[in-house]
Design a protein around this motif. Sequence first.
Motif, PDB file in Angstrom:
ATOM      1  N   TYR A 153       8.492   5.945   1.535  1.00  0.00           N
ATOM      2  CA  TYR A 153       7.183   5.960   2.184  1.00  0.00           C
ATOM      3  C   TYR A 153       6.395   4.679   1.929  1.00  0.00           C
ATOM      4  O   TYR A 153       5.329   4.492   2.517  1.00  0.00           O
ATOM      5  N   GLY A 154       6.888   3.824   1.064  1.00  0.00           N
ATOM      6  CA  GLY A 154       6.202   2.572   0.781  1.00  0.00           C
ATOM      7  C   GLY A 154       7.184   1.504   0.359  1.00  0.00           C
ATOM      8  O   GLY A 154       8.245   1.800  -0.197  1.00  0.00           O
ATOM      9  N   ILE A 155       6.822   0.258   0.640  1.00  0.00           N
ATOM     10  CA  ILE A 155       7.665  -0.889   0.283  1.00  0.00           C
ATOM     11  C   ILE A 155       6.821  -1.899  -0.473  1.00  0.00           C
ATOM     12  O   ILE A 155       5.782  -2.361   0.009  1.00  0.00           O
ATOM     13  N   THR A 156       7.270  -2.235  -1.659  1.00  0.00           N
ATOM     14  CA  THR A 156       6.592  -3.285  -2.422  1.00  0.00           C
ATOM     15  C   THR A 156       7.256  -4.617  -2.147  1.00  0.00           C
ATOM     16  O   THR A 156       8.408  -4.678  -1.692  1.00  0.00           O
ATOM     17  N   ASN A 157       6.534  -5.694  -2.424  1.00  0.00           N
ATOM     18  CA  ASN A 157       7.160  -7.015  -2.323  1.00  0.00           C
ATOM     19  C   ASN A 157       6.862  -7.853  -3.560  1.00  0.00           C
ATOM     20  O   ASN A 157       7.097  -9.051  -3.576  1.00  0.00           O
ATOM     21  N   TYR A 158       6.333  -7.188  -4.606  1.00  0.00           N
ATOM     22  CA  TYR A 158       6.080  -7.882  -5.866  1.00  0.00           C
ATOM     23  C   TYR A 158       6.121  -6.887  -7.014  1.00  0.00           C
ATOM     24  O   TYR A 158       6.138  -5.670  -6.801  1.00  0.00           O
ATOM     25  N   GLY A 315       3.036  -0.921 -16.465  1.00  0.00           N
ATOM     26  CA  GLY A 315       3.457  -1.691 -15.306  1.00  0.00           C
ATOM     27  C   GLY A 315       4.429  -0.930 -14.426  1.00  0.00           C
ATOM     28  O   GLY A 315       4.867   0.171 -14.753  1.00  0.00           O
ATOM     29  N   SER A 316       4.759  -1.552 -13.293  1.00  0.00           N
ATOM     30  CA  SER A 316       5.640  -0.908 -12.315  1.00  0.00           C
ATOM     31  C   SER A 316       5.925  -1.920 -11.210  1.00  0.00           C
ATOM     32  O   SER A 316       5.665  -3.116 -11.372  1.00  0.00           O
ATOM     33  N   SER A 317       6.408  -1.430 -10.101  1.00  0.00           N
ATOM     34  CA  SER A 317       6.412  -2.269  -8.911  1.00  0.00           C
ATOM     35  C   SER A 317       4.961  -2.591  -8.575  1.00  0.00           C
ATOM     36  O   SER A 317       4.025  -1.978  -9.105  1.00  0.00           O
ATOM     37  N   GLY A 318       4.764  -3.537  -7.678  1.00  0.00           N
ATOM     38  CA  GLY A 318       3.416  -3.774  -7.175  1.00  0.00           C
ATOM     39  C   GLY A 318       2.996  -2.656  -6.238  1.00  0.00           C
ATOM     40  O   GLY A 318       3.743  -1.700  -5.992  1.00  0.00           O
ATOM     41  N   ASN A 319       1.786  -2.768  -5.720  1.00  0.00           N
ATOM     42  CA  ASN A 319       1.325  -1.796  -4.741  1.00  0.00           C
ATOM     43  C   ASN A 319       2.225  -1.825  -3.514  1.00  0.00           C
ATOM     44  O   ASN A 319       3.033  -2.733  -3.325  1.00  0.00           O
ATOM     45  N   LEU A 320       2.067  -0.836  -2.674  1.00  0.00           N
ATOM     46  CA  LEU A 320       2.984  -0.611  -1.568  1.00  0.00           C
ATOM     47  C   LEU A 320       2.365  -0.984  -0.226  1.00  0.00           C
ATOM     48  O   LEU A 320       1.159  -0.783  -0.013  1.00  0.00           O
ATOM     49  N   TRP A 321       3.193  -1.481   0.657  1.00  0.00           N
ATOM     50  CA  TRP A 321       2.834  -1.470   2.074  1.00  0.00           C
ATOM     51  C   TRP A 321       3.215  -0.106   2.622  1.00  0.00           C
ATOM     52  O   TRP A 321       4.363   0.336   2.449  1.00  0.00           O
ATOM     53  N   VAL A 322       2.280   0.569   3.228  1.00  0.00           N
ATOM     54  CA  VAL A 322       2.549   1.859   3.861  1.00  0.00           C
ATOM     55  C   VAL A 322       2.131   1.788   5.319  1.00  0.00           C
ATOM     56  O   VAL A 322       1.245   1.005   5.693  1.00  0.00           O
ATOM     57  N   ILE A 337       5.813  -6.032   7.403  1.00  0.00           N
ATOM     58  CA  ILE A 337       6.288  -5.772   6.039  1.00  0.00           C
ATOM     59  C   ILE A 337       7.514  -6.632   5.743  1.00  0.00           C
ATOM     60  O   ILE A 337       7.636  -7.212   4.657  1.00  0.00           O
ATOM     61  N   ASN A 338       8.409  -6.714   6.714  1.00  0.00           N
ATOM     62  CA  ASN A 338       9.626  -7.497   6.499  1.00  0.00           C
ATOM     63  C   ASN A 338       9.311  -8.975   6.283  1.00  0.00           C
ATOM     64  O   ASN A 338       9.957  -9.645   5.454  1.00  0.00           O
ATOM     65  N   ILE A 339       8.307  -9.481   6.966  1.00  0.00           N
ATOM     66  CA  ILE A 339       7.923 -10.886   6.790  1.00  0.00           C
ATOM     67  C   ILE A 339       7.410 -11.125   5.380  1.00  0.00           C
ATOM     68  O   ILE A 339       7.647 -12.191   4.788  1.00  0.00           O
TER      69      ILE A 339
END
Length: 436
Positions: A153-158, A315-322, A337-339
Amino acid sequence: MNVRKAIAAGLAAVTAVGMCGLAGCGGSGTAQEENPTSIKIWHYEEDNGAMGVAWKKAMEIFEKETGVKVEFEKKSFEQIRQNASQILNSDEAPDVMEYNKGNATAGLLASQGLLTNLDDYVKQYKWDEKVTGSLADTGKYNDKGVMGSGNWYGITNYGEDVIMYYNKDMFDKNGIEIPTTMDELTDAMQKFVDKGITPLAEGAAEYPVQHLWWQLALSKADDQFVKAYEMYDGDVDWDSEPIVYATQTIKDWTDKGYISKDCTGLKAEDVGQGFINGTYPMFFSGTWWFGRFQNDMKGKNITFSTFPQSKKVVGSSGNLWVIPENSKRKDLAAKFINITLSPEVQDLMGNSGGLPIAADPDKITDPSTKELIESFNTVLKDNALGFYPDWPTATFYDELNASLQELINGSTDVKGAIAQMKSDYDKGVQDAGVKD
């Protein structure tokens, strides 16, 4: 004074809607707009922070590649945290937004049907080849909203962890060494207090103090404690060493002047600015500040390290793009999101002081940033991420802050604070129905 406050009604349950596949990727519960000319994007990062810089570039690339105009709106963390359910259940929802990870945030919205199932996009763009291991845990949620398994449901990039920042100029001016052990840390704090300087930049109106409380707990915790607390795998022992030690230490450090009693009304930005302007020599907070410190504290000697003598760190993954389920431009949202995961954007994030998950190490030119990335990679290698203390329930962020505020201002003692935390935690978990 009782500082406990009512929790925003927006975190109450919302009638679930169906979570289907995606237009262009197998159907959707929301009709998709044909030939859209714009896309609405929200996030809450500072313009001069690493993520803000990188995502601005991502928006420029998106507009160039698609010809679609980005309508960007910067929100505050608190705006989105408090009002996400109402916003995403309305026609005002953006097409893609940054949202906090964890059971009580992204997990809650996913379980309410307010977020798009991203499984088809994950396959299309092969995001699971970049977002892996513990970084992937916070993007996947089961039907109860518990992280670590289920659908995407979410993708992080950091990535991010919470570290000790030191203003070395202030240490040198006062003849104090940068600490590497807990004994050295407390000795350094006492020396600053003796010179009339409050050593720790802390704010209890938002996340800083609760992050310190959780780090102190993690310094005495094992994997089972974390699993019980964060993922409901077993019962949390509220009389255990991690919780008692953390709560007692916050009280002791306040009594000794290491933490100001005035911090009960201070927000993260307030104390971050205090560190920037040299009011405080130490700041325990996230790597999301790193790029900003590089920009706003040029010419000052700032160092950092993980918390002394702790095998686990906040800590964890960064916040998510949803992607909100109500979005009518989901394919474009996924493209954006992919960019953000593209080499150009990831390398820029790294060189701006962030912790990208898919950057080319050879393209990171700043020595301090390389050191930061190496530190985080060590945390990942050691399986040391301990997540965040407010994740277990939808209301625990405010409730934990309230308990710590009362502890710091003296309106409750250690036992009273722990009892209130336990009561709030247990009720939140029970109300959410996430524990078998």
